[in-house]
Design a protein around this motif. Structure first.
Motif, PDB file in Angstrom:
ATOM      1  N   LYS A  57     -18.519  44.639 -14.729  1.00  0.00           N
ATOM      2  CA  LYS A  57     -19.506  45.716 -14.844  1.00  0.00           C
ATOM      3  C   LYS A  57     -20.556  45.483 -15.923  1.00  0.00           C
ATOM      4  O   LYS A  57     -21.600  46.145 -15.917  1.00  0.00           O
ATOM      5  N   PHE A  58     -20.281  44.545 -16.851  1.00  0.00           N
ATOM      6  CA  PHE A  58     -21.178  44.372 -17.982  1.00  0.00           C
ATOM      7  C   PHE A  58     -21.450  42.894 -18.253  1.00  0.00           C
ATOM      8  O   PHE A  58     -20.673  42.025 -17.849  1.00  0.00           O
ATOM      9  N   ASP A  59     -22.557  42.632 -18.950  1.00  0.00           N
ATOM     10  CA  ASP A  59     -22.866  41.296 -19.445  1.00  0.00           C
ATOM     11  C   ASP A  59     -22.592  41.248 -20.942  1.00  0.00           C
ATOM     12  O   ASP A  59     -22.660  42.283 -21.642  1.00  0.00           O
ATOM     13  N   PHE A  60     -22.316  40.041 -21.445  1.00  0.00           N
ATOM     14  CA  PHE A  60     -21.912  39.895 -22.842  1.00  0.00           C
ATOM     15  C   PHE A  60     -22.651  38.760 -23.536  1.00  0.00           C
ATOM     16  O   PHE A  60     -22.897  37.710 -22.930  1.00  0.00           O
ATOM     17  N   SER A  61     -22.976  38.990 -24.811  1.00  0.00           N
ATOM     18  CA  SER A  61     -23.519  37.963 -25.703  1.00  0.00           C
ATOM     19  C   SER A  61     -22.642  37.966 -26.948  1.00  0.00           C
ATOM     20  O   SER A  61     -22.680  38.912 -27.741  1.00  0.00           O
ATOM     21  N   THR A  62     -21.850  36.917 -27.124  1.00  0.00           N
ATOM     22  CA  THR A  62     -20.844  36.923 -28.191  1.00  0.00           C
ATOM     23  C   THR A  62     -21.489  36.831 -29.576  1.00  0.00           C
ATOM     24  O   THR A  62     -22.527  36.189 -29.757  1.00  0.00           O
TER      25      THR A  62
END
Length: 313
Positions: free
Chosen positions: A141-146
């Motif tokens: 459901k979501f995108d991530f940038s660590t």
């Protein structure tokens, strides 16, 4: 009279253990700036590459601003300042640096942890920067940038002679305080099972209702180790001066587990945020932000967009 004195002594012990005594608070104040002004906050320059990576069709919640949700949990990640309304901590500092990298003003919206997924999906804010770990289920459901490692900490009394804890056998037979139903408990149960299979002593897990009681049990010798999110224990160690680190553990053991900026799936903003984060890492500003909150041990060498996350359990 003696009963009254006993009650006063017991209360004093709990307050001291929880860091509520004046000396402990003074210790915290000397390490962390919890003022609303945040005069020591790290400010950064615009990152042209990150700005160019923002999709032309992306619409910010408020033009000219990066609207970020933050579930206020406690220092040093995110907490209320001494004015009881301004959100401060390492996550707000990082959010500020990301906003400045994108040439935007930062607006932080405090939210309950359970509310951020729906709020982000419905477009109430542009991103969530609030110690959200990358999981395969969330990636649907979501995108991530660590932007930080997810770590748990093993902490012991300051005068403890226990060796460093790195793997299951190092914890065999120890009395360890852990929260019921937490990821830490899940990992330690597996560690204990591995020890039993190796014919070592099982780990003795202990459960308490609140932090003050946990810390009192550790200081009184009823427990050997306390396990919590690393950042929380770093703050307590700096505040109370009577516990120390005996080791760290990936929050997704045996897999790696990173914390990430969370954005709407397919919004296109994640790539720009990853570029902005890597720009902060390259400039050294990222390290300065973490060091300001005593969290440099959680630093990443680079930010990634949608890396492998924790599997579904």
């Amino acid at each position: 009279m003696f009963q009254k004195i006993g009650r006063i002594l017991a209360i004093s012990l709990v307050l001291a253990s929880a860091g509520l005594a004046s000396g402990a608070l003074a210790g915290a104040d000397s390490v962390y700036d919890l003022s609303p002004e945040q005069n020591g906050r790290i400010h950064v320059r615009k990152n042209p590459d990150a700005i160019a990576a923002i999709p032309a069709e992306f619409k910010f919640v408020t033009p000219g601003k990066l609207t970020v949700a933050s579930a206020v949990g406690g220092p040093p990640l995110n907490t209320y300042a001494t004015d009881a309304k301004t959100v401060v901590g390492s996550d707000p500092d990082f959010a500020s640096a990301i906003a400045e990298s994108l040439g935007l003003q930062l607006e932080i919206i405090p939210v309950a942890w359970a509310d951020w997924p729906l709020g982000l999906s419905s477009g109430k804010y542009d991103a969530v920067i609030s110690n959200v770990g990358v999981t395969e289920q969330r990636k649907e459901k979501f995108d991530f940038s660590t932007y930080r490692q997810g770590l748990h900490g093993f902490y012991v009394k300051a005068n403890s002679q226990l060796p460093v804890i790195k793997e299951p056998k190092d914890a065999a037979g120890l009395r360890i305080i852990v929260g019921a139903g937490t990821n830490q408990e899940r990992i330690l149960v597996r560690w204990s099972e591995e020890n039993v299979k190796a014919r070592l002593k099982p780990i003795q897990l202990q459960y308490y209702d609140d932090e003050a009681t946990q810390l009192l049990a550790l200081q009184s010798g009823r427990a050997d180790v306390i396990v919590q999110p690393h950042s929380t224990l770093v703050y307590i160690a700096n505040r109370d001066k009577n516990i120390k680190r005996a080791g760290t553990l990936s929050a997704g053991w045996p897999e790696r587990s990173d914390v990430a900026i969370t954005t709407r799936k397919g919004s296109g903003l994640a790539n720009a945020l990853t570029i902005a984060t890597n720009g902060l890492i390259a400039s050294g500003d990222y390290q300065k932000i973490l060091d300001r909150w005593q969290l440099i041990d959680e630093a990443l060498s680079k930010s990634e967009t949608n890396p492998p996350g924790l599997p579904k359990y």
